[in-house]
Design an enzyme around this catalytic site. Structure first.
Site, PDB file in Angstrom:
ATOM      1  N   SER A 191      -4.542  -9.905  -2.994  1.00 55.45           N
ATOM      2  CA  SER A 191      -4.673 -10.869  -4.383  1.00 55.45           C
ATOM      3  C   SER A 191      -3.863 -11.536  -4.378  1.00 55.45           C
ATOM      4  O   SER A 191      -4.016 -12.566  -4.768  1.00 55.45           O
ATOM      5  CB  SER A 191      -5.573  -9.729  -5.557  1.00 55.45           C
ATOM      6  N   PRO A 244     -11.782 -11.774   2.451  1.00 48.74           N
ATOM      7  CA  PRO A 244     -13.000 -12.537   2.472  1.00 48.74           C
ATOM      8  C   PRO A 244     -12.955 -13.149   1.072  1.00 48.74           C
ATOM      9  O   PRO A 244     -14.278 -14.487   1.103  1.00 48.74           O
ATOM     10  CB  PRO A 244     -14.295 -11.034   2.162  1.00 48.74           C
ATOM     11  N   ASN A 261       1.200  -1.440  -0.307  1.00 51.17           N
ATOM     12  CA  ASN A 261       0.064  -0.030  -0.209  1.00 51.17           C
ATOM     13  C   ASN A 261       0.576   1.380   0.083  1.00 51.17           C
ATOM     14  O   ASN A 261       1.404   1.307   0.613  1.00 51.17           O
ATOM     15  CB  ASN A 261      -0.778   0.251   0.846  1.00 51.17           C
ATOM     16  N   VAL A 262       0.031   2.942  -0.407  1.00 55.62           N
ATOM     17  CA  VAL A 262       1.055   3.585  -0.809  1.00 55.62           C
ATOM     18  C   VAL A 262       0.197   4.805  -0.103  1.00 55.62           C
ATOM     19  O   VAL A 262       1.080   5.354   0.091  1.00 55.62           O
ATOM     20  CB  VAL A 262       1.665   3.746  -2.527  1.00 55.62           C
ATOM     21  N   CYS A 296      11.639  20.255 -10.763  1.00 53.84           N
ATOM     22  CA  CYS A 296      12.724  19.418  -9.613  1.00 53.84           C
ATOM     23  C   CYS A 296      13.592  20.509  -9.307  1.00 53.84           C
ATOM     24  O   CYS A 296      14.044  21.224 -10.765  1.00 53.84           O
ATOM     25  CB  CYS A 296      13.740  17.771 -10.002  1.00 53.84           C
ATOM     26  N   ALA A 309     -10.723  -7.507   6.905  1.00 57.41           N
ATOM     27  CA  ALA A 309      -9.486  -6.676   7.749  1.00 57.41           C
ATOM     28  C   ALA A 309     -10.121  -6.258   8.932  1.00 57.41           C
ATOM     29  O   ALA A 309      -9.412  -6.761  10.506  1.00 57.41           O
ATOM     30  CB  ALA A 309      -8.182  -6.376   7.117  1.00 57.41           C
ATOM     31  N   CYS A 365      12.279  13.575  -7.876  1.00 57.89           N
ATOM     32  CA  CYS A 365      12.398  13.481  -9.308  1.00 57.89           C
ATOM     33  C   CYS A 365      12.497  12.800  -9.914  1.00 57.89           C
ATOM     34  O   CYS A 365      13.356  11.060 -10.152  1.00 57.89           O
ATOM     35  CB  CYS A 365      13.769  14.363  -9.539  1.00 57.89           C
ATOM     36  N   GLY A 421      -5.508  -8.470   3.176  1.00 56.76           N
ATOM     37  CA  GLY A 421      -5.623  -7.820   1.960  1.00 56.76           C
ATOM     38  C   GLY A 421      -4.941  -8.150   0.796  1.00 56.76           C
ATOM     39  O   GLY A 421      -5.067  -6.706  -0.411  1.00 56.76           O
ATOM     40  N   HIS A 443       6.006  -0.610  -2.568  1.00 58.20           N
ATOM     41  CA  HIS A 443       5.568  -0.045  -3.647  1.00 58.20           C
ATOM     42  C   HIS A 443       5.802   1.535  -3.567  1.00 58.20           C
ATOM     43  O   HIS A 443       4.601   1.926  -3.640  1.00 58.20           O
ATOM     44  CB  HIS A 443       4.086  -0.403  -4.037  1.00 58.20           C
TER      45      HIS A 443
HETATM   46  P1  OAD Z   1      -6.417  -6.571  -5.503  1.00 58.78           P
HETATM   47  O1  OAD Z   1      -7.074  -5.169  -5.331  1.00 58.78           O
HETATM   48  O2  OAD Z   1      -5.716  -7.226  -6.883  1.00 58.78           O
HETATM   49  O3  OAD Z   1      -6.599  -7.311  -4.197  1.00 58.78           O
HETATM   50  C1  OAD Z   1      -7.017  -6.468  -3.163  1.00 58.78           C
HETATM   51  C2  OAD Z   1      -7.819  -8.141  -2.811  1.00 58.78           C
HETATM   52  O4  OAD Z   1      -8.126  -7.154  -1.297  1.00 58.78           O
HETATM   53  C3  OAD Z   1      -8.581  -8.973  -2.588  1.00 58.78           C
HETATM   54  O5  OAD Z   1      -8.035 -10.026  -2.131  1.00 58.78           O
HETATM   55  C4  OAD Z   1      -9.552  -8.975  -2.329  1.00 58.78           C
HETATM   56  O6  OAD Z   1     -10.363 -10.018  -1.554  1.00 58.78           O
HETATM   57  C5  OAD Z   1      -9.248  -8.394  -0.844  1.00 58.78           C
HETATM   58  N1  OAD Z   1     -10.343  -7.777   0.214  1.00 58.78           N
HETATM   59  C6  OAD Z   1     -11.757  -6.891  -0.072  1.00 58.78           C
HETATM   60  N2  OAD Z   1     -11.953  -6.347   0.859  1.00 58.78           N
HETATM   61  C7  OAD Z   1     -11.236  -6.754   1.590  1.00 58.78           C
HETATM   62  C8  OAD Z   1     -11.156  -6.519   3.330  1.00 58.78           C
HETATM   63  N3  OAD Z   1     -12.229  -5.323   3.920  1.00 58.78           N
HETATM   64  N4  OAD Z   1     -10.406  -7.102   4.261  1.00 58.78           N
HETATM   65  C9  OAD Z   1      -9.648  -8.097   3.042  1.00 58.78           C
HETATM   66  N5  OAD Z   1      -9.276  -7.964   2.975  1.00 58.78           N
HETATM   67  C10 OAD Z   1     -10.223  -7.586   1.401  1.00 58.78           C
HETATM   68  O7  OAD Z   1      -4.928  -5.405  -4.855  1.00 58.78           O
HETATM   69  P2  OAD Z   1      -3.638  -6.523  -4.329  1.00 58.78           P
HETATM   70  O8  OAD Z   1      -3.193  -7.117  -3.412  1.00 58.78           O
HETATM   71  O9  OAD Z   1      -3.013  -4.727  -2.970  1.00 58.78           O
HETATM   72  O10 OAD Z   1       0.458  -1.609  -7.311  1.00 58.78           O
HETATM   73  O11 OAD Z   1      -2.321  -5.451  -5.233  1.00 58.78           O
HETATM   74  C11 OAD Z   1      -1.514  -5.598  -5.150  1.00 58.78           C
HETATM   75  C12 OAD Z   1      -0.345  -4.189  -6.265  1.00 58.78           C
HETATM   76  O12 OAD Z   1      -1.546  -4.405  -7.599  1.00 58.78           O
HETATM   77  C13 OAD Z   1      -0.733  -2.734  -5.954  1.00 58.78           C
HETATM   78  O13 OAD Z   1       0.256  -3.110  -4.683  1.00 58.78           O
HETATM   79  C14 OAD Z   1      -0.424  -1.893  -6.892  1.00 58.78           C
HETATM   80  C15 OAD Z   1      -1.229  -3.131  -7.939  1.00 58.78           C
HETATM   81  O14 OAD Z   1      -1.347  -2.314  -9.159  1.00 58.78           O
HETATM   82  C16 OAD Z   1       1.200  -0.724  -7.991  1.00 58.78           C
HETATM   83  O15 OAD Z   1       0.597   0.106  -8.496  1.00 58.78           O
HETATM   84  C17 OAD Z   1       2.866  -1.475  -8.367  1.00 58.78           C
END
Ligand code: OAD
Length: 250
Positions: free
Chosen positions: A194, A219, A102-103, A152, A236, A132, A192, A124
């Site tokens: 995927s 979930p 998370n950012v 910059c 979560a 810059c 949280g 990330h």
């Molecule tokens: P995703 O959008 O791929 O996945 C989000 C996950 O959160 C899913 O598995 C959902 O089931 C789960 N979820 C939803 N609501 C929830 C809750 N209340 N509690 C717990 N889990 C829940 O997001 P990320 O896996 O974070 O990277 O994505 C990874 C990366 O893909 C990001 O950091 C970003 C994106 O491209 C960059 O931008 C480089």
């Protein structure tokens, strides 16, 4: 009576083990930050997905920076949810490392409220930072409007958010320390995410191959569910407070 997933997770966490927590956007959903994938994810608009690729910085910098500035502006309006607060409190019960994709700043905000700052590595990058694109000069500044395409002060190069884009490498130090934590972990909590974006998604498997017990809090089923030993199928913001309560019991 058979033990619930929360009870089994608490059992493995109760002995103050070394724990790696792999965090994804699902942790911040209940603070009002959308995920990337899924029905309500930002990527349901395929054009948005292109805004996270480094090549778009050359082809459509203005649109990309406006989108990132909207996300930066939103940081002023969001607060940590019970999931962030409970996770930070959980880190006080053992030797925890958090590797987040998370950012946002919500884990740090929860840490400040708790008066305790665990090791948090941003794989990330961070939306709070500006960098810059040419010389790498980096600073924390949420007041700067990236939508105005600032440059910059050191080299005149284009400024951008301090996040990692597809096509770029992850911050070496954060990745190195997260990998080390994965190799040394007794337990790995995956919350949280995927589990689709590498190299962050590889950390739980590294931990497992080095003997860790894997706990997933989500979930929904994910790409990592099959390798996890304990599946907590809940949000979560519900599961982490329940887990904290159970770990503290006894
Ligand atoms: P995703 O959008 O791929 O996945 C989000 C996950 O959160 C899913 O598995 C959902 O089931 C789960 N979820 C939803 N609501 C929830 C809750 N209340 N509690 C717990 N889990 C829940 O997001 P990320 O896996 O974070 O990277 O994505 C990874 C990366 O893909 C990001 O950091 C970003 C994106 O491209 C960059 O931008 C480089």
């Amino acid at each position: 009576m058979s033990q619930s997933a929360i009870e089994r997770a608490a059992d493995v966490l109760r002995d103050h083990p070394r724990v790696l927590v792999c965090v994804g956007s699902g942790l911040s959903v209940e603070s009002g930050v959308p995920t990337f994938r899924g029905a309500d994810g930002m990527f349901r608009d395929p054009e948005i997905a292109t805004l996270t690729h480094v090549s778009t910085f050359d082809s459509d910098r203005e649109r990309m920076m406006r989108w990132y500035q909207e996300r930066r502006d939103k940081l002023h309006t969001i607060d940590p949810n019970p999931g962030h607060h409970s996770l930070v409190q959980l880190t006080q019960t053992g030797e925890y490392t958090i590797a987040t994709q998370n950012v946002d700043h919500l884990l740090e905000a929860a840490s400040d409220e708790a008066g305790f700052r665990p090791s948090i590595y941003h794989l990330h990058g961070s939306l709070l930072e500006v960098r810059c694109h040419d010389c790498g000069h980096t600073f924390e500044d949420l007041t700067l409007d990236l939508g105005e395409l600032p440059t910059c002060e050191r080299c005149g190069g284009p400024l951008r958010p301090g996040v990692v884009w597809f096509g770029e490498s992850l911050p070496v130090d954060a990745l190195h320390r997260s990998n080390r934590a994965a190799r040394n972990a007794d337990v790995c909590i995956v919350v949280g995410t995927s589990g689709l974006v590498h190299p962050a998604a590889a950390l739980p498997d590294i931990a497992r191959r080095h003997g860790a017990t894997l706990i997933e809090i989500n979930p929904n089923e994910t790409a990592l569910s099959d390798i996890c030993h304990i599946l907590i199928r809940d949000k979560a913001g519900t599961a982490l407070p329940a887990l904290l309560k159970e770990v503290r019991r006894s």
